[in-house]
Structure formats: structure tokens, C-alpha cells
Motif scaffolding. Sequence first.
Motif, PDB file in Angstrom:
ATOM      1  N   ILE A  13       0.846  -1.203   0.000  1.00 27.50           N
ATOM      2  CA  ILE A  13       0.000   0.000   0.000  1.00 27.50           C
ATOM      3  C   ILE A  13       0.880   1.251   0.000  1.00 27.50           C
ATOM      4  O   ILE A  13       0.554   2.246  -0.652  1.00 27.50           O
ATOM      5  N   ARG A  14       2.004   1.194   0.710  1.00 31.57           N
ATOM      6  CA  ARG A  14       2.947   2.327   0.671  1.00 31.57           C
ATOM      7  C   ARG A  14       3.368   2.632  -0.771  1.00 31.57           C
ATOM      8  O   ARG A  14       3.427   3.793  -1.179  1.00 31.57           O
ATOM      9  N   ARG A  15       3.692   1.569  -1.513  1.00 28.86           N
ATOM     10  CA  ARG A  15       4.131   1.771  -2.913  1.00 28.86           C
ATOM     11  C   ARG A  15       3.025   2.405  -3.746  1.00 28.86           C
ATOM     12  O   ARG A  15       3.280   3.278  -4.579  1.00 28.86           O
ATOM     13  N   GLN A  16       1.779   1.952  -3.519  1.00 28.44           N
ATOM     14  CA  GLN A  16       0.656   2.526  -4.274  1.00 28.44           C
ATOM     15  C   GLN A  16       0.443   3.995  -3.914  1.00 28.44           C
ATOM     16  O   GLN A  16       0.171   4.822  -4.788  1.00 28.44           O
ATOM     17  N   LEU A  17       0.572   4.304  -2.629  1.00 34.43           N
ATOM     18  CA  LEU A  17       0.435   5.699  -2.194  1.00 34.43           C
ATOM     19  C   LEU A  17       1.554   6.554  -2.790  1.00 34.43           C
ATOM     20  O   LEU A  17       1.332   7.682  -3.223  1.00 34.43           O
ATOM     21  N   ASP A  62      -6.758   4.236  -5.547  1.00 33.77           N
ATOM     22  CA  ASP A  62      -7.811   3.371  -6.078  1.00 33.77           C
ATOM     23  C   ASP A  62      -8.065   2.258  -5.064  1.00 33.77           C
ATOM     24  O   ASP A  62      -7.288   1.300  -4.954  1.00 33.77           O
ATOM     25  N   ASP A  63      -9.179   2.373  -4.310  1.00 33.71           N
ATOM     26  CA  ASP A  63      -9.464   1.420  -3.229  1.00 33.71           C
ATOM     27  C   ASP A  63      -9.638  -0.007  -3.744  1.00 33.71           C
ATOM     28  O   ASP A  63      -9.147  -0.953  -3.120  1.00 33.71           O
ATOM     29  N   ALA A  72      -6.313  -1.539  -4.532  1.00 37.47           N
ATOM     30  CA  ALA A  72      -5.562  -1.791  -3.294  1.00 37.47           C
ATOM     31  C   ALA A  72      -6.094  -3.045  -2.589  1.00 37.47           C
ATOM     32  O   ALA A  72      -5.312  -3.894  -2.138  1.00 37.47           O
ATOM     33  N   LEU A  73      -7.443  -3.159  -2.507  1.00 35.94           N
ATOM     34  CA  LEU A  73      -8.055  -4.321  -1.860  1.00 35.94           C
ATOM     35  C   LEU A  73      -7.730  -5.611  -2.620  1.00 35.94           C
ATOM     36  O   LEU A  73      -7.427  -6.645  -2.020  1.00 35.94           O
ATOM     37  N   ALA A  74      -7.770  -5.532  -3.942  1.00 38.46           N
ATOM     38  CA  ALA A  74      -7.486  -6.711  -4.776  1.00 38.46           C
ATOM     39  C   ALA A  74      -6.064  -7.212  -4.527  1.00 38.46           C
ATOM     40  O   ALA A  74      -5.822  -8.424  -4.452  1.00 38.46           O
ATOM     41  N   LYS A  75      -5.133  -6.285  -4.377  1.00 38.66           N
ATOM     42  CA  LYS A  75      -3.731  -6.678  -4.155  1.00 38.66           C
ATOM     43  C   LYS A  75      -3.555  -7.343  -2.782  1.00 38.66           C
ATOM     44  O   LYS A  75      -2.766  -8.279  -2.638  1.00 38.66           O
ATOM     45  N   ILE A  76      -4.291  -6.874  -1.785  1.00 37.45           N
ATOM     46  CA  ILE A  76      -4.215  -7.501  -0.451  1.00 37.45           C
ATOM     47  C   ILE A  76      -4.820  -8.903  -0.525  1.00 37.45           C
ATOM     48  O   ILE A  76      -4.245  -9.867   0.007  1.00 37.45           O
ATOM     49  N   LYS A 111      -9.939  -0.140   5.432  1.00 36.19           N
ATOM     50  CA  LYS A 111     -10.675   1.110   5.661  1.00 36.19           C
ATOM     51  C   LYS A 111     -10.387   1.713   7.046  1.00 36.19           C
ATOM     52  O   LYS A 111     -10.229   2.923   7.196  1.00 36.19           O
ATOM     53  N   ARG A 112     -10.286   0.848   8.062  1.00 31.76           N
ATOM     54  CA  ARG A 112     -10.208   1.327   9.445  1.00 31.76           C
ATOM     55  C   ARG A 112      -8.774   1.483   9.945  1.00 31.76           C
ATOM     56  O   ARG A 112      -8.476   2.350  10.770  1.00 31.76           O
ATOM     57  N   LEU A 113      -7.858   0.638   9.439  1.00 29.31           N
ATOM     58  CA  LEU A 113      -6.500   0.627   9.988  1.00 29.31           C
ATOM     59  C   LEU A 113      -5.422   1.039   8.983  1.00 29.31           C
ATOM     60  O   LEU A 113      -4.648   1.963   9.216  1.00 29.31           O
ATOM     61  N   LEU A 114      -5.386   0.337   7.850  1.00 31.35           N
ATOM     62  CA  LEU A 114      -4.279   0.533   6.909  1.00 31.35           C
ATOM     63  C   LEU A 114      -4.303   1.906   6.227  1.00 31.35           C
ATOM     64  O   LEU A 114      -3.313   2.648   6.281  1.00 31.35           O
ATOM     65  N   LEU A 115      -5.424   2.217   5.570  1.00 34.42           N
ATOM     66  CA  LEU A 115      -5.466   3.461   4.787  1.00 34.42           C
ATOM     67  C   LEU A 115      -5.306   4.706   5.660  1.00 34.42           C
ATOM     68  O   LEU A 115      -4.495   5.575   5.329  1.00 34.42           O
ATOM     69  N   PRO A 116      -6.023   4.838   6.790  1.00 37.11           N
ATOM     70  CA  PRO A 116      -5.815   6.043   7.617  1.00 37.11           C
ATOM     71  C   PRO A 116      -4.359   6.194   8.077  1.00 37.11           C
ATOM     72  O   PRO A 116      -3.783   7.269   7.996  1.00 37.11           O
ATOM     73  N   SER A 117      -3.775   5.086   8.536  1.00 40.88           N
ATOM     74  CA  SER A 117      -2.410   5.143   9.054  1.00 40.88           C
ATOM     75  C   SER A 117      -1.402   5.438   7.946  1.00 40.88           C
ATOM     76  O   SER A 117      -0.554   6.332   8.077  1.00 40.88           O
TER      77      SER A 117
END
Length: 705
Positions: free
Chosen positions: A173-177, A237-238, A241-245, A269-275
Motif C-alpha cells: 500500500i505504501r508503494r501505491q500511495l 484506487d481502493d 488496493a483491496l485486490a492486491k491484499i 478502511k479502518r486501519l491501513l489506509l488512515p495510518s
Amino acid sequence: MISYILSQTQLPDVSVKNTIELLNEACTVPFISRYRKERTGNLDEVQIGEIVKYKEQFEALEKRKISILKALEEQEVLTDELKKKIEATQDLTTLEDLYLPFKKSRKTKAETARKNGLEPLAKIIMSQNASDVESIAYKYIKGVVTSVEDALEGARHIISEWVNERTDVRNNIRRQLERFAMISTKVVKSKKDSEEAQKFRDYFEWEESLGRIPSHRLLAILRAEKEGFIRSKISIDDEKALAKIEDRILRSNNACSKEIKLAIQDAYKRLLLPSLSNEALQNAKEKADAAAIYVFAKNLKQLLLGSPLGEKRVLAIDPGFRTGCKVVCLDAQGNLKHNETIYPHPPKNDAIGAMKKISSLSEAYQIEAIAIGNGTASRETEALIRKIGFKNDIQVFVVSEAGASIYSASKIAREEFPNYDVTVRGSVSIGRRLQDPLAELVKIDAKSIGVGQYQHDVDQSKLKNELDTVVESCVNAVGVNINTASVPLLSYVSGIGPKLAENIFNYRTEHGVFTSRNAIKKVPRLGDKAFEQGAAFLRIKDAKNPLDDSAVHPESYAIVEKMAKDLGKPITELIGNSALLQKIDLKQYCTDSVGLPTLQDIIKELEKPGLDIREQAKVFTFNQNIKTINDLQEGQLLPGIVNNITNFGAFVDVGIKESGLIHVSNLSDSFVSDVNEHVHLHQQVIVKVLEVDVARKRIQLKLHK
């Protein structure tokens, strides 16, 4: 440490090793770069600064590792494998990811679920082998878990935490961000029409790539958000990102995978993306800070190394209308000799009386130059002064007032002038800036000088460190007259610092001027190390030994004496005698500790001892017909002075209240990557007026070649 620094820089191994040794011996960057060239392989201040930066980073990383290992040992969860991973880590982000599963955090949903005995159910689901999950979940109904859905929800909370703690998922997710994150803004409707919000109206509805947003724009957005005018959001792109996880975690298509999918969505939604979006924004902010600090530091260096007039008798004027113009007379060393107020402008309009007064003061104090502050009533005062028929040739300068009010109300100014008010102190500062900008500006908090962008929004600790480094570099590059320097100026000399600076000042006050560098050793608490670090940067005018007024280090005096003896001449005949100095075969003076770089520096210094690296101050005149923004017209060519440089362009003083902007696109016909390559602070330029927006008080200019 050495391997870490080598991995971050392209510097030679031995240079890094020796520089670290010198830093550990409490040597300063100016001293190392100037007087230890043989040991560093001739590294300059910038390269040594890089070593300092990565040394500090490494030390911070090691400190954090020790703290984490201690915490894990106390929790009794430290395995040999985890310990090896932590010790091998080379960056803080990876280190914090390793520690994340063991952090003692506030009460979480996963922790509650564990207390309710649902971790075994979560493990069964994660095995992805069970087909009838609901039947298994039924067995976990007890206490506060009153239904199958309660049990499954609790298990999903635990799985969400596991997903969040996976390093591979976080890095993905860091790489995508990093590659695809967008920053978007929306105006707070209740604030939209307020006057304060209008300066941020460009960002009422905005979207841009976070990775490519310019420094000044991100800092402006963050300031607008901090002040409550807009809200910002980081997004990727949510679905992607979800598909990759899911690709990393799901191995089956059964009832377990359905629960895991829900847990992944919750974790994202609750942990990964906000942080991680906060982390991405923080990284972007750090880059923006670094860019803004770089601009500020470059501007400050140019300002500090601005052209001095030198030791001339100056009459300085802080102009004003209603309250009058504050006038001070300074001797060549900047000491206050006289002060009073004149009232040449409205409402009193005593122009004739003011001109007579300036004329008589100029004669009485044998004034050689006049300094006029560039604030309110500056143009009118300059016009008045130029009407006076002085008996002697007196140069007239307009001087930047930036930060003068900060100085005049400061503790330093109160100590210098306890019996005078802020207006007199401000006028003195204007006059002294003309004599020696560096000596005067070091008394002011650098970020108050106003030569940067968003200096109050960047990391204040990093800003202070960088600006202190710039001031130290400039002070030591120029050198300091120990017998006239103020405490603030002395405190920036290599190896001295605030306390020793006070001791030097007090000793000088009590015992009179220093007559030699050796006499500096008599200052209380100034030991051998401080003398080694600072002596060569402290100059003594008219000393018995002429080397005391040069950048030749006392440790090298014996070399110069030997050179003079071999030539059969006294040292005084070597100084300034290029023909004689060129005859010296430097190789015969090389030793294990002194090589050609140091010897070449000595010869260069002997050719022009104590040479001021700064240019001489030059008189500048604005277009006398331009008095307000209303006098500007498109197409006009005007003389101006660059008074600020930012990443998006340069601001130019054309002699009115409002500065005009030369946008980067108008600095050159070709692409501009660095504004400083085209203009520098206080440069005298000719600009073309492109556009005048009187209502918004904005002036667009183009650099005229």
C-alpha cells in the motif's frame, strides 16, 4: 555507522572514517573543511554536512532499536529471529513495522475479541480449510458473545489486526500511495465567504498528485486546513488496493474466504489506509519542508554575505510620516554618536528644517554614507535626501528593514542600548546593516528576516538547525574581528558558542583589546580545544604578528616562518608579494600531517590576507516616477532589487510598498529548475511589468535580459 553513511553517500571510505573521528573529537564543520583537508580528502562543508546528517540519522536509528529491544524483552516476546531482524534494519519505517504487533496500544477491537476467547476461531478461519464456519462459530457463544454473528465479527477484528500488521501488505500500500496517491481539498462552507479564506481560494476545490505537488502548494494547503478553511483527503484506487491484499492472503473460495474478505475490507478502511495515508502525507510534508528550508537557507546565505560598505561613518534614517523620521549618527565601528527625529513629511511637512538638520549632522559627524530603511515613507525620504547639496561626496543607500523591528525589541538590543527606545535601536540596526550586514543580521532570529516561504509551517527544529549551520558557515567564511564583534557574532565562531562569546566580550571590556591571538588563551574557560577550533577565524587588526589578521591557523605559523627564513625575508615581506610567494616549492614543506591542500591555502591567504569574500556595497536608484502601484503600467521597464526567492519565482522591490513577482516561467525563455541559477538575493535587476492587479495588490514581472 561508516557502512550506513557510505550506503547513503558516494564519498570515499577513508574520508568518511576520518571525518567521523574528527566530529567525535568535537571539531566543527568549518574547522574540519578548512584546516583538516588532508584527513578528509579535501571534503567541502556540504559533503561534511552530509556526513553529519547521516551520522545523526544512524544514531537516532540505533537509539530507537535499543528502546524497542528493551520493550520486547520486558514483554518476554523477543526471539532470536526477531532480534536479528531488528538489528539488521537500516530504516525507521521497517523498524516500526517490526515493532507494530507488540506495541502496547489503547484498547482495540481485536484485543476485546481476544479477551472474549475468539482468537482460536480467527486462526481456524485464517487456515481457510473449514467449510461450515457458522457451526464452528456457534461453539464460541458465551458471556458477552451472544450470537454466531458476534463471534464471527470478533474473529474478523483479530484477522483485520493481523492483516494490518503484515509488513508485505503495508509496503504494497505504501508503494501505491507513493506512485498514485492524490491529494484533494474541499472548502469548509461556513468559512467560504470570510475575508481570511480568500487568500486560499485556489484550494477551495483542488486535486493533484501527492508525489508531484510542489513544496509551496502543499504547505499552503496544510496551512489552509490548519486554519480551518479547507479539508484535505489522501486517496488511491481502493478496489485495486483491496485486490492486491486479497491476492496475497486468499487461497480458497469457501466460507472462510468470505469472512477474510470482510476482514480485509475492515483492515483497509479502518486501519491501513488512515495510518499509511497519514504516513504518506507526512513524508510529502517532510519533502516540502526540506525544499522550503533549502530555499530559505540559500536566501539567508546570500543575505548574510550581502555587500558591506565597511568601516564608514553612517547616518541612518528609519523613515515615517506621522511619527517622523528617526535619525542616528554612527561612527565607523557602528557606535551610536547622536540621535534625533525630523518631520519632513505630512502632517508636519518641515522638509526645509529636516534638510538643514541632515546637512549639519553630516558635517558635524563627518558622515560618509546615508542608509535609509525601505519601509513606509522610504521613497519620499530618499527623494528629500537627494535634494541636499552636501559639501562632501556622500553615498545614499536604501537598506532592507526586514527583521529590524524584531531586533529593536530583543534582549540583545536592550542590553546594547538600555537607555534608548525601540525606534532608536531600529535606526541603528539599519545603519549597521549597511556597514556590515553579517555582523548585524546574526543578532536576529534568522526565520524572522523574511527571506523564505512558509517558514512558520515547516519543522521548526530542522529549520533552526539548517539556518544555524548557514550562519555559522557565513561567519567563519568571512572571519570575525575579535576586538569589535558583538556577543551574537562571536557565538557563531567555530568552537566558541554563547558562553565563551560572553567571556570574550567581558574580558575585552575589562582588559582592553586583544593584541595577539595568543592573548585569547587568557579568556576564562577558553581551553586548548576552543582555541584550536576558533583562533584562525578570529582576526586581530594591527597585530604585531601580521598572521594574526589572516586565515592562517596558529598551528601553521611555524611553516610560514620557515618559508620566510628559507627566502631570507621577514614574514611582512611575504604578505601580498605574489612574485615572491610563487617561488616557494611547496613540496619541501609537506609533512605527515600537512599536505599540499593546506600549503596552497596558506599561500593563497598570504597573497591577500584577511580578504573579505564579499563584494563592496553599490548605490542603487529606483525609478523616481514610480511611487505607488497605480503608477505601474504594462510594458514598463524598471530597475529593481531581488528581495525574496521562492521555489515558484523571485520577488522584486521596484521602489513601492508591494513587491512584484517574477514567476519561474518569466525568469528565462528556457526551463528553470532552480530560481537561484538565474537571480540571487539583493541582485540589482531590470524587470518588465507584465500585469498589474491593483485590487489584489499583485504585480507580475518578467526578468529583462
